[in-house]
Scaffold this active site. Sequence first.
Site, PDB file in Angstrom:
ATOM      1  N   GLU A   1       2.371   2.842  11.931  1.00  0.00           N
ATOM      2  CA  GLU A   1       1.492   3.702  12.722  1.00  0.00           C
ATOM      3  C   GLU A   1       2.184   4.423  13.882  1.00  0.00           C
ATOM      4  O   GLU A   1       1.950   5.614  14.090  1.00  0.00           O
ATOM      5  CB  GLU A   1       0.307   2.881  13.224  1.00  0.00           C
ATOM      6  CG  GLU A   1      -0.555   2.382  12.069  1.00  0.00           C
ATOM      7  CD  GLU A   1      -1.668   1.477  12.532  1.00  0.00           C
ATOM      8  OE1 GLU A   1      -2.777   1.989  12.729  1.00  0.00           O
ATOM      9  OE2 GLU A   1      -1.428   0.268  12.702  1.00  0.00           O
TER      10      GLU A   1
ATOM     11  N   ALA B   1      -2.749  -2.057  10.433  1.00  0.00           N
ATOM     12  CA  ALA B   1      -2.426  -2.486  11.795  1.00  0.00           C
ATOM     13  C   ALA B   1      -0.926  -2.698  12.019  1.00  0.00           C
ATOM     14  O   ALA B   1      -0.532  -3.460  12.891  1.00  0.00           O
ATOM     15  CB  ALA B   1      -3.212  -3.746  12.186  1.00  0.00           C
TER      16      ALA B   1
ATOM     17  N   GLY C   1       6.334  -0.222   1.129  1.00  0.00           N
ATOM     18  CA  GLY C   1       7.549  -0.899   0.692  1.00  0.00           C
ATOM     19  C   GLY C   1       7.565  -2.373   1.035  1.00  0.00           C
ATOM     20  O   GLY C   1       8.611  -3.018   0.996  1.00  0.00           O
TER      21      GLY C   1
ATOM     22  N   ILE D   1       0.848  -1.201   0.000  1.00  0.00           N
ATOM     23  CA  ILE D   1       0.000   0.000   0.000  1.00  0.00           C
ATOM     24  C   ILE D   1       0.878   1.244   0.000  1.00  0.00           C
ATOM     25  O   ILE D   1       0.422   2.330   0.311  1.00  0.00           O
ATOM     26  CB  ILE D   1      -1.016   0.030   1.170  1.00  0.00           C
ATOM     27  CG1 ILE D   1      -0.323   0.005   2.525  1.00  0.00           C
ATOM     28  CG2 ILE D   1      -2.003  -1.111   1.063  1.00  0.00           C
ATOM     29  CD1 ILE D   1      -1.287   0.330   3.663  1.00  0.00           C
ATOM     30  N   GLY D   2       2.133   1.039  -0.321  1.00  0.00           N
ATOM     31  CA  GLY D   2       3.040   2.177  -0.432  1.00  0.00           C
ATOM     32  C   GLY D   2       4.197   2.129   0.550  1.00  0.00           C
ATOM     33  O   GLY D   2       5.183   2.838   0.394  1.00  0.00           O
TER      34      GLY D   2
ATOM     35  N   GLY E   1       7.470  -3.487  13.794  1.00  0.00           N
ATOM     36  CA  GLY E   1       6.825  -2.650  12.784  1.00  0.00           C
ATOM     37  C   GLY E   1       7.002  -1.180  13.091  1.00  0.00           C
ATOM     38  O   GLY E   1       7.507  -0.815  14.156  1.00  0.00           O
TER      39      GLY E   1
END
Lengths: 337, 628
Positions: free
Chosen positions: A287, A87, A49, A46-47, A284
């Site tokens: 967010e 998420a 990478g 979704i962009g 991650g």
Amino acid sequence: MARKRGRGVAACWYGIARTATVDRAGAWAEIDDGGTAKIVTGVTEIGEGILTVLAQIAAHEIGVRPQDVTIGDNDTARSPEAAHAGATRQTYMIGNAVALASRQARAALVEVLARYWNVDSRTIKTAAGEVWAEGTNHKMPMSEAVHIAKSRGVVPVGSASFGTDTTGLDPVDGSGRPWQAYVFGCQVAEVEVDTLTGEVQVLGIWAVHDVGRAVNPRGVEGQIEGGIVQALGQGLMEDYRTVNGHAATPNLAKYILPTSLDVPHVTSVILEDPDPIGPLGVKGIGEPAMIPTIPAIMNAIYDAIGVRMTSLPATPEKVLEAMGRRARAARQPVAAE
Amino acid sequence: MPELRIEATVNGRKVARAAKPHLRLLDFLRDDLGYTGAKEGCGAGECGTCSVFVDGVLLKSCLVPVAKAQGTTIETVEGLGHAGGLTVLQQAFHKAGASQCGYCIPGMVMAATAALRANPLASREEIKERLGGNICRCTGYQKIFDAVELARDVRNGRRPASALAEEDPVDGAFIGASVRRLDAPSKVSGALKYAGDMVMPHMLHLAVLRSPHAHARIVSIDTSEAEAVSGVEGVITAVDVPGIDGFGVFVHDQPIMARGKVRYVGEQVAAVASEDPLVARRALARIKVVYETLPAVFDAHEAMRPGAPVLHDYAPDNIVKHIPIRVGDVEKGFAESDLIVEEIYSTQQVEHAYLEPEAGLAYVDHDGVVTIVSPSQNITHHRHMLSRIIAQPISKVRFIMSPVGGGFGGKEDMVYQGMLALMAMKTRRPVRLVFTREESIITTAKRHPSHTTYKMGLMRDGRIRAAAIKLVSDGGAYGMSTEGVMRKAAILAAGPYSIPNVKIDTYGVYTNNTPSGAFRSFGALQSQFATETHLDICAEKLGLDPFAIRRINAMRDGAVTHTKQTLKSVSMLRALDATEQVSRWETGAPTSRGDVRRDLAGEGTRPPCTLGTRFANSAGKDSESEVA
Ligand code: FES
Ligand code: FES
């Protein structure tokens, strides 16, 4: 002095992958003709990478190069289920699933070669498109190894599902195990406030984020920089408004977004506290990157001009209004005496 | 209207075409010539995704009538590199990691090309100014500036061409290496096809009729006149749903098209398909909907009061979700505290503003499989929901995820894919829908606004004894991700701090506003904004440095969270230490000491700007360098 500077700090924490429910993701891997690799999984770019990240992981685990990896299209009729792109779960969930599937595909290939060379499979190494047995002269390109495997009836494939050990929340006191991996971060913002116009410029952000293990550090920086600027937009200018349910900001002329002239210099520091549970140690960044930015900016505004912005966005009008309130409050006790 | 005849040179080729006079240059390039590298991010001159060169001048092609193309020489992003190669600038975008979703990138490459053509020695500040008309929602621009500077330096010999190449990974380890993005060449060259760039033979275009009311009962819908319009191939409403209508990330409370009543302005009521998008749009006016308006509620707190208008029968209190978290006894904690600090925080609704508006293409294949190609962030769940809605087994429903031109959570809701499926089933033809920017803004989910009341009790030494946090959020007309957003907001609300007494309540509430949904950081941004601002206030009152108050309370290895989960490894202290160090933070309580602190304006800051001055300065420099 019309322009005043200040600094503020804020921290954050975040949970990785789906919340308070068991998350899972599937992936297939195949070591293919020509010594390439094919990865199929039900989620895609979704962009952020993720395609490159998955190619790096597969290349690393199988022993080819990232450019030799093809990632299949995300298609519910053609690829294994891997749930959604959100998420902050892609590197964690899909990355770990791809690692496990790739290890299995590699093991299938290695097993054939161990028999072919008559060596212990543990001595076989693979890297950047080559296969060899340590302590011997046995060495060949991956393309040849695949050919040998297939002619002996083995397609070197692997499949895996990566799942989380998580629970829902108790409906009364909220206790539970919503995630198995957590990340932490902290940011400092430096701002300049024009006390005549109320305009706030963010000149610098220093951002430190734990990502577990960075697969592609430049990509992580890109997530941090992009997250910070989205947060800056919400902090200082963006405001979707409705009047009796009708949008008052229905286009990009009325709904103001940060442009190249609004953005701070961002200094990113990547912390690595590896996830003890997943096979890769990754966590991650998508967010959490934007969480500390707004309070850091608001705290910096207070540092600069002594007003607390508790209602977002801190537009020039609201900053001036808050300054006016503060000035009146400062005068009042004197008047009362 | 008679057609125009356009003769122009496009990307070095002569073209001669008839074109409808109402078209814009952008439509001509995309639809007639197939140069889909130019994108329509807004259609109003605000975003720059449609940028092209006309006779060497950078223009926003969404603002140029096609007639103006007559006799010109046009370059699009596809024409910049020779024979499919990439220009130095495009290679620099690839190397620097300047593309994320890629939707802004063709326009950005055009604007950056123009910048370096105008001034091959442009400074970083001038580059920023020259890119000021192009929006990027993903990258934060920094890597784009890096890319333009890299291209500038390679082109004038200050850096070698090898600076554009892939670097070998250390010890051959590909995990941990900044490998160049594999999808970047397709993005910097304009080759990547997003859903709105895709076409199929025999394809129809969908247009959507939307509610003008915030809350109204639908008395009747008459589509007969629209169906009779020449060129209209199909009209659909809620009656065309064959299965169990309803979708949503947590509760399936939203119909594919309004069923019985509308709950917000912009809600989809009916849709029309035609080969000509203009015919489809015009036919919408021929659909007759009789509404009976209902009392509406626009404020979350009002919606929670008894007697407020009810949106959904299943939720008579208008509450989508309440999440409680309880640790210890907050009242006792407050009584033991030396200092109590109370404050109210609020955040606004925010638009995702991904540069790619929603788009999708649906068809029923030769085996009768209903297939939807769209930039959905959750095709797995969409497949499950649609199979129930159209009463087909899961094997007869296929979702393909097209490249996503920015999502940020906003493309998790199945808001338009259902309409596409129904129309493809009804007409047995491929159907495409592309939202306008306005449709995207007014009808899709926003970030949840929030209203938080905060009470914190602390000891004189800075230890937090108790925190009571109540967050109320307007979820708008449909549930979407509200339940999950409230859950995450609650779990993370009190921050990464060990607090013996905690009481957290988050409430997501139905109103007749634009729905709120998933948005990057999903509730945690709202609740932690409150906590992190609150801590600064407390630190000031206690005379503590903001890092110090966080360190005193920070969770450590083995900490127990507010949901009573034990964390093995907690990197919080490391993060605090590293931030303090890298920012060269001058220790001190947050007493509004900006005037006296000495750590300002150092490394890691950019110069402040006054619009136009950098341009003027560098323009001056331009003429100097021209003289030289
Ligand atoms: S400026 Fe033309 S589409 Fe946005
Ligand atoms: S990369 Fe710029 S909008 Fe996504």
